[in-house]
Scaffold this active site. Structure first.
Site, short mmCIF file in Angstrom:
data_model
loop_
_atom_site.label_atom_id
_atom_site.label_comp_id
_atom_site.label_asym_id
_atom_site.label_seq_id
_atom_site.Cartn_x
_atom_site.Cartn_y
_atom_site.Cartn_z
N TYR A 1 0.83 -1.21 0.00
CA TYR A 1 0.00 0.00 0.00
C TYR A 1 0.86 1.26 0.00
O TYR A 1 2.06 1.22 0.31
CB TYR A 1 -0.93 0.03 1.22
CG TYR A 1 -0.21 0.26 2.52
CD1 TYR A 1 -0.04 1.54 3.03
CD2 TYR A 1 0.33 -0.80 3.23
CE1 TYR A 1 0.65 1.74 4.21
CE2 TYR A 1 1.01 -0.61 4.42
CZ TYR A 1 1.17 0.67 4.91
OH TYR A 1 1.85 0.87 6.07
N ASP B 1 2.93 6.99 4.45
CA ASP B 1 3.37 5.62 4.73
C ASP B 1 3.28 4.80 3.45
O ASP B 1 2.37 4.99 2.65
CB ASP B 1 2.50 4.99 5.82
CG ASP B 1 3.13 3.74 6.43
OD1 ASP B 1 4.32 3.48 6.18
OD2 ASP B 1 2.42 3.02 7.15
#
Length: 185
Positions: free
Chosen positions: A39, A51
């Site tokens: 992701y 992130d």
């Protein structure tokens, strides 16, 4: 163009499929609740990445429905199939809420994730056979990612070589023009 699906009915979790999974692909279920994903998370407001698993090509694993991830992930990833890549946009009430997650995620932040579901597997001790199958599948996916990364690097190298060759041709033409100008004097 891909269809955007409102997963909660209140436009708080929106999912847009970027790459569809094969029709017979596995989906998370009660018998396969552990998921592995790649992701990248960004702030919807400015697109800033907070992130990602892409930098180190790592895999993030969690069990669906256990509350170990934000609510949006428990809801959205459950609707995915292995091989699918989706853009998931979630409002603060399904993410980190009014508190945020300082310093990366400010209070009341809407988040956007690009998520790839890599594998679904049973809890430890469930089925040894399916776990080894998933490990083999993960290894194959890792190899495919490495091949794709190498191909990207090769394309980048070729573009840089072409740019350098073009710059050298321009430089040679300029030098040739300079040389003609000096001989005429």
């Amino acid at each position: 163009m891909s269809e955007t699906i409102d997963l909660t009915g209140d436009r708080c979790i929106l999912k847009t499929v970027i790459r569809r999974a094969k029709d017979d692909a596995t989906a998370p279920s009660d018998s396969l609740p552990i998921v592995d994903v790649h992701y990248e998370g960004t702030l919807a407001e400015n697109g800033e990445v907070f992130d990602t698993t892409h930098e180190d090509n790592s895999v993030f694993s969690f069990e669906i429905g256990e509350g170990t991830v934000i609510k949006a992930w428990d809801i959205a990833v459950k609707t995915m199939k292995v091989g699918e890549v989706a853009k998931i946009t979630c409002k603060p009430e399904y993410a980190y809420g009014a508190a945020g997650s300082p310093p990366e995620i400010p209070p009341d932040a809407t988040l956007t994730f690009e998520v790839e579901l890599i594998a679904c597997r049973p809890r430890k001790g469930s089925s040894v056979e399916s776990v080894s199958e998933e490990k083999a599948r993960l290894e194959e996916l890792r190899k495919q990612r490495e091949i794709a990364a190498a191909a990207k690097e090769e394309e980048k190298r070729k573009r840089e070589e072409a740019k350098a060759a073009a710059a050298a041709r321009v430089q040679a033409k300029l030098e040739a023009k300079k040389g003609k100008g000096k001989k005429a004097k």
